[in-house]
Design an enzyme around this catalytic site. Structure first.
Site, PDB file in Angstrom:
ATOM      1  N   ASN A  87       0.840  -1.203   0.000  1.00 67.12           N
ATOM      2  CA  ASN A  87       0.000   0.000   0.000  1.00 67.12           C
ATOM      3  C   ASN A  87       0.872   1.249   0.000  1.00 67.12           C
ATOM      4  OD1 ASN A  87      -2.096  -1.792   0.193  1.00 67.12           O
ATOM      5  ND2 ASN A  87      -2.275  -1.605   2.408  1.00 67.12           N
ATOM      6  N   HIS A 104       5.853  -0.361  -2.709  1.00 65.25           N
ATOM      7  CA  HIS A 104       5.344   0.328  -3.903  1.00 65.25           C
ATOM      8  C   HIS A 104       5.455   1.848  -3.794  1.00 65.25           C
ATOM      9  CE1 HIS A 104       2.741  -3.352  -5.279  1.00 65.25           C
ATOM     10  NE2 HIS A 104       4.039  -3.581  -5.297  1.00 65.25           N
ATOM     11  N   CYS A 138      15.775  21.859 -11.505  1.00 65.91           N
ATOM     12  CA  CYS A 138      16.273  21.599 -12.860  1.00 65.91           C
ATOM     13  C   CYS A 138      15.208  21.801 -13.944  1.00 65.91           C
ATOM     14  CB  CYS A 138      16.839  20.183 -12.940  1.00 65.91           C
ATOM     15  SG  CYS A 138      15.566  18.919 -12.981  1.00 65.91           S
ATOM     16  N   THR A 176      -4.025  -9.397   0.909  1.00 66.78           N
ATOM     17  CA  THR A 176      -3.452  -9.601  -0.423  1.00 66.78           C
ATOM     18  C   THR A 176      -3.693 -11.060  -0.787  1.00 66.78           C
ATOM     19  OG1 THR A 176      -1.381  -9.857  -1.660  1.00 66.78           O
ATOM     20  CG2 THR A 176      -1.203  -9.875   0.732  1.00 66.78           C
TER      21      THR A 176
HETATM   22 ZN   LIG Z   1      15.047  18.241 -10.809  1.00 65.38          ZN
END
Ligand SMILES: [Zn+2]
Length: 229
Positions: A87, A104, A138, A176
């Site tokens: 989860n 995950h 960036c 699960t």
């Molecule tokens: Zn970046």
């Protein structure tokens, strides 16, 4: 060790992914929670993630999360409990579990798409439904810090889970069906390493029933407080 899946969070109002009428159908998640979609139509991925963030922000841990957290706090000094979860909602931690591996990823965090960027993943509950967010460092697009289809599990999380699986004396899978890789492998590895193996799930497993010493069918939030309490 305890391996948890979507069934643990169902009682917190978070749709099980594959269940009847679940997120799966609503968003065609198989098509939009993929690495391919992240590059071809990232806003579509962010719309799904935003929907999930909105639900997870207000969700509360239920008695299944609480029973698992309480077990950890009752252990003796020689014992330890690892929770490995599929989860991404963070509800185990919010219930008080301290030793949680997020196989995950986590809905609560965002990271830069560029592998060369030095921006660390950061906590982010923003909803991005009209525009893909950009990295302030960036300029590359940002992405959710979750594992999408076609992506590998985070290597550190996978290795830590394998270690727990191979050294545990009890392997308990909750919510699960243990039919999807790698969950299906974990139960066999635990059994081969000599662990007692248990399953708590709404439905019986399709292919791994022979790997479990005990199978308890029913809702996790009802069965776990009984079994662990
Ligand atoms: Zn970046």
């Amino acid at each position: 060790m305890i391996l948890t899946g979507a069934g643990v969070s169902a009682a917190s109002g978070l749709d099980t992914f594959r269940g009847h009428g679940g997120l799966w159908k609503q968003f065609d998640a198989e098509a939009c929670a993929t690495a391919t979609a992240l590059y071809t139509d990232p806003l579509r991925v962010w719309k799904l993630i935003s929907f999930m963030r909105r639900a997870a922000r207000t969700a509360k841990p239920n008695p299944a999360h609480q029973a698992i957290a309480a077990l950890e706090h009752r252990l003796s000094n020689e014992q330890s409990l690892t929770v490995a979860t599929q989860n991404i909602d963070g509800l185990h931690q919010r219930a008080g579990s301290g030793n949680v591996i997020e196989l995950h990823g986590r809905l609560s965090h965002t990271r830069c798409m560029s592998r060369r960027c030095s921006l660390e993943p950061f906590e982010d509950w923003e909803l991005y439904e009209t525009q893909v967010p950009r990295c302030e460092r960036c300029g590359a697009p940002l992405r959710p810090d979750v594992v999408l289809f076609e992506e590998l599990l985070p290597p550190d999380a996978y290795r830590a889970t394998e270690t727990a699986v191979q050294t545990c004396d009890l392997f308990l899978a909750v919510g699960t069906s243990c039919t999807v890789h790698p969950a299906c492998d974990f139960v066999y590895e635990a059994r081969d390493a000599g662990a007692r193996t248990m399953l708590v799930n709404l439905e019986p497993p399709e292919s791994t029933a022979d790997a479990f010493d005990e199978i308890h069918l029913g809702p996790a939030e009802e069965l776990l407080p009984l079994l662990l309490g």
